[in-house]
Design an enzyme around this catalytic site. Sequence first.
Site, PDB file in Angstrom:
ATOM      1  N   ALA A 125     -16.187  41.995 -49.888  1.00 23.18           N
ATOM      2  CA  ALA A 125     -16.390  42.518 -48.630  1.00 23.18           C
ATOM      3  C   ALA A 125     -14.722  43.323 -48.167  1.00 23.18           C
ATOM      4  O   ALA A 125     -14.993  43.107 -47.166  1.00 23.18           O
ATOM      5  CB  ALA A 125     -16.497  40.452 -48.411  1.00 23.18           C
ATOM      6  N   SER A 126     -14.292  44.238 -49.283  1.00 25.15           N
ATOM      7  CA  SER A 126     -13.545  44.542 -48.995  1.00 25.15           C
ATOM      8  C   SER A 126     -13.512  45.402 -48.165  1.00 25.15           C
ATOM      9  O   SER A 126     -12.588  45.892 -47.097  1.00 25.15           O
ATOM     10  CB  SER A 126     -12.246  45.067 -50.304  1.00 25.15           C
TER      11      SER A 126
ATOM     12  N   VAL B 218     -19.067  40.975 -60.166  1.00 25.89           N
ATOM     13  CA  VAL B 218     -20.016  40.270 -59.833  1.00 25.89           C
ATOM     14  C   VAL B 218     -21.257  40.791 -61.278  1.00 25.89           C
ATOM     15  O   VAL B 218     -21.981  39.318 -61.614  1.00 25.89           O
ATOM     16  CB  VAL B 218     -20.895  40.488 -58.174  1.00 25.89           C
TER      17      VAL B 218
ATOM     18  N   SER C  90     -32.054  47.479 -49.775  1.00 27.01           N
ATOM     19  CA  SER C  90     -31.778  49.131 -49.290  1.00 27.01           C
ATOM     20  C   SER C  90     -33.055  49.505 -49.109  1.00 27.01           C
ATOM     21  O   SER C  90     -34.401  49.190 -49.598  1.00 27.01           O
ATOM     22  CB  SER C  90     -31.649  49.940 -50.180  1.00 27.01           C
TER      23      SER C  90
ATOM     24  N   TYR D  94     -31.550  53.362 -59.302  1.00 31.22           N
ATOM     25  CA  TYR D  94     -29.773  52.509 -58.175  1.00 31.22           C
ATOM     26  C   TYR D  94     -31.836  52.131 -57.299  1.00 31.22           C
ATOM     27  O   TYR D  94     -31.820  51.142 -56.646  1.00 31.22           O
ATOM     28  CB  TYR D  94     -29.946  53.728 -57.617  1.00 31.22           C
TER      29      TYR D  94
ATOM     30  N   LYS E 184     -32.923  48.441 -56.927  1.00 30.64           N
ATOM     31  CA  LYS E 184     -32.950  47.318 -55.606  1.00 30.64           C
ATOM     32  C   LYS E 184     -34.150  46.804 -54.674  1.00 30.64           C
ATOM     33  O   LYS E 184     -34.523  46.038 -54.292  1.00 30.64           O
ATOM     34  CB  LYS E 184     -32.699  48.699 -54.230  1.00 30.64           C
TER      35      LYS E 184
ATOM     36  N   ILE F 236     -26.197  54.038 -43.730  1.00 29.15           N
ATOM     37  CA  ILE F 236     -25.557  53.135 -43.044  1.00 29.15           C
ATOM     38  C   ILE F 236     -23.491  54.187 -43.761  1.00 29.15           C
ATOM     39  O   ILE F 236     -23.299  54.384 -45.168  1.00 29.15           O
ATOM     40  CB  ILE F 236     -24.813  51.942 -43.627  1.00 29.15           C
TER      41      ILE F 236
HETATM   42  P1  NAP Z   1     -18.995  50.395 -50.644  1.00 27.05           P
HETATM   43  O1  NAP Z   1     -18.369  51.258 -48.589  1.00 27.05           O
HETATM   44  O2  NAP Z   1     -18.642  51.595 -51.878  1.00 27.05           O
HETATM   45  O3  NAP Z   1     -18.030  49.069 -50.890  1.00 27.05           O
HETATM   46  C1  NAP Z   1     -18.763  48.170 -51.797  1.00 27.05           C
HETATM   47  C2  NAP Z   1     -17.587  47.365 -51.988  1.00 27.05           C
HETATM   48  O4  NAP Z   1     -18.262  47.015 -53.026  1.00 27.05           O
HETATM   49  C3  NAP Z   1     -16.482  47.044 -51.947  1.00 27.05           C
HETATM   50  O5  NAP Z   1     -16.074  46.606 -51.545  1.00 27.05           O
HETATM   51  C4  NAP Z   1     -16.147  46.917 -53.349  1.00 27.05           C
HETATM   52  O6  NAP Z   1     -15.134  46.406 -53.812  1.00 27.05           O
HETATM   53  C5  NAP Z   1     -17.571  46.145 -54.108  1.00 27.05           C
HETATM   54  N1  NAP Z   1     -17.382  46.540 -55.209  1.00 27.05           N
HETATM   55  C6  NAP Z   1     -18.334  47.160 -57.044  1.00 27.05           C
HETATM   56  N2  NAP Z   1     -18.744  47.105 -57.501  1.00 27.05           N
HETATM   57  C7  NAP Z   1     -18.240  45.448 -57.108  1.00 27.05           C
HETATM   58  C8  NAP Z   1     -18.544  44.586 -57.945  1.00 27.05           C
HETATM   59  N3  NAP Z   1     -18.772  44.894 -60.063  1.00 27.05           N
HETATM   60  N4  NAP Z   1     -18.301  43.064 -58.011  1.00 27.05           N
HETATM   61  C9  NAP Z   1     -17.952  43.101 -57.124  1.00 27.05           C
HETATM   62  N5  NAP Z   1     -17.387  43.744 -56.429  1.00 27.05           N
HETATM   63  C10 NAP Z   1     -18.131  45.156 -56.205  1.00 27.05           C
HETATM   64  O7  NAP Z   1     -20.293  50.816 -50.416  1.00 27.05           O
HETATM   65  P2  NAP Z   1     -21.335  50.294 -48.864  1.00 27.05           P
HETATM   66  O8  NAP Z   1     -21.982  51.446 -48.835  1.00 27.05           O
HETATM   67  O9  NAP Z   1     -20.854  48.857 -48.094  1.00 27.05           O
HETATM   68  O10 NAP Z   1     -22.759  49.576 -49.473  1.00 27.05           O
HETATM   69  C11 NAP Z   1     -23.295  47.774 -49.999  1.00 27.05           C
HETATM   70  C12 NAP Z   1     -24.365  47.647 -50.076  1.00 27.05           C
HETATM   71  O11 NAP Z   1     -25.155  47.776 -49.264  1.00 27.05           O
HETATM   72  C13 NAP Z   1     -24.115  48.106 -51.399  1.00 27.05           C
HETATM   73  O12 NAP Z   1     -25.451  46.628 -52.026  1.00 27.05           O
HETATM   74  C14 NAP Z   1     -25.239  48.931 -50.760  1.00 27.05           C
HETATM   75  O13 NAP Z   1     -26.293  49.429 -52.648  1.00 27.05           O
HETATM   76  C15 NAP Z   1     -26.268  48.781 -49.953  1.00 27.05           C
HETATM   77  N6  NAP Z   1     -26.142  49.644 -49.206  1.00 27.05           N
HETATM   78  C16 NAP Z   1     -25.721  50.683 -48.399  1.00 27.05           C
HETATM   79  C17 NAP Z   1     -26.387  52.019 -47.973  1.00 27.05           C
HETATM   80  C18 NAP Z   1     -25.300  53.076 -47.429  1.00 27.05           C
HETATM   81  O14 NAP Z   1     -25.823  53.049 -46.450  1.00 27.05           O
HETATM   82  N7  NAP Z   1     -24.116  52.593 -47.491  1.00 27.05           N
HETATM   83  C19 NAP Z   1     -27.860  51.626 -47.704  1.00 27.05           C
HETATM   84  C20 NAP Z   1     -28.504  51.290 -47.958  1.00 27.05           C
HETATM   85  C21 NAP Z   1     -28.384  49.816 -48.909  1.00 27.05           C
HETATM   86  P3  NAP Z   1     -13.369  47.548 -53.932  1.00 27.05           P
HETATM   87  O15 NAP Z   1     -13.528  47.456 -52.703  1.00 27.05           O
HETATM   88  O16 NAP Z   1     -12.795  46.764 -54.434  1.00 27.05           O
HETATM   89  O17 NAP Z   1     -13.690  48.519 -54.850  1.00 27.05           O
END
Ligand code: NAP
Length: 260
Positions: A11-12, A62, A148, A161, A165, A194
């Site tokens: 959530a950060s 996690v 995703s 990936y 998913k 996103i």
């Molecule tokens: P992001 O901006 O890279 O943020 C990832 C988040 O996950 C950060 O808060 C990070 O914490 C945390 N994290 C990473 N590894 C972790 C672990 N081992 N344990 C606990 N927390 C962890 O990614 P996002 O784009 O927001 O993606 C969030 C989710 O949406 C993911 O599951 C991703 O696969 C999915 N998603 C994203 C997209 C897209 O286009 N962005 C599309 C489809 C699905 P820190 O800040 O501490 O590193």
Amino acid sequence: MAQKSALVTGASRGIGRGIAIELAHAGYRVAINYAGNAAAAAEALKLVQEAGSDGFIVQGDVSVAADRERLVAETVANFGRIDILVNNAGVAPNVRADLLDAGEESFDRLFNINLKGPFFLSQLASKQMLKQEKDEEGFRGRIVNITSISVYTSSINRGDYCMVKAGLAMMTKLFAERLGNEDINVYEIRPGVIATDMTGGVKEKYDKLIIEDERGITPIRRWGKPEDIGKAVRAIAEDRFPFSTGACFDVDGGFHLHRL
Ligand code: NAP
């Protein structure tokens, strides 16, 4: 009405932060989990507070069993119960490698964080929810998995990936069946492209695909925003879908449509 509480992994930053803020707008207190970026988590908590709610920060990976136990224990210690678990934390491969060259290290990393973590965290959270009294809406809890478009879209430079998913989508169905008669509904939210740090490195590619190309890969010609996903989670958290479980919501600008 008692104030509800959420545990949001990752959530950060990015989507998880967007979810935490929307849940705060809905009156939820939020356990803000992060892995390594403490400053981003502090910023997320500030935004949750500005949205009129409160929460706390909990570091934890996690993919690590002891950390998952602690996430649940600290959430219960702070809030007394978990009304919604959002399995959002996830990572992309560090290197995009062709399917024929993709390595085991990347596979294991993605499997552990994106699938094993959510599975065993959901197990722990479910057991906690089963001990909880029903809330005003008749639920003991809710679980949301952030998957995703990669569930059904093949990308041969990040097959690991896509596979994990797809596994998370099946996990949604499994928990939905197991908990359907236990007053715990389970949902999948399937984001499209996103704008977050995760997609920062491929911004130009997607600018072209979404906006510049004549037709665009999505009928809605814009990048998704973390709040787009946050609003979908909020609708679930506010029990707008009480008779749905195992359901998947495409939040993708229409990417999933087959077009001619
Ligand atoms: P992001 O901006 O890279 O943020 C990832 C988040 O996950 C950060 O808060 C990070 O914490 C945390 N994290 C990473 N590894 C972790 C672990 N081992 N344990 C606990 N927390 C962890 O990614 P996002 O784009 O927001 O993606 C969030 C989710 O949406 C993911 O599951 C991703 O696969 C999915 N998603 C994203 C997209 C897209 O286009 N962005 C599309 C489809 C699905 P820190 O800040 O501490 O590193």
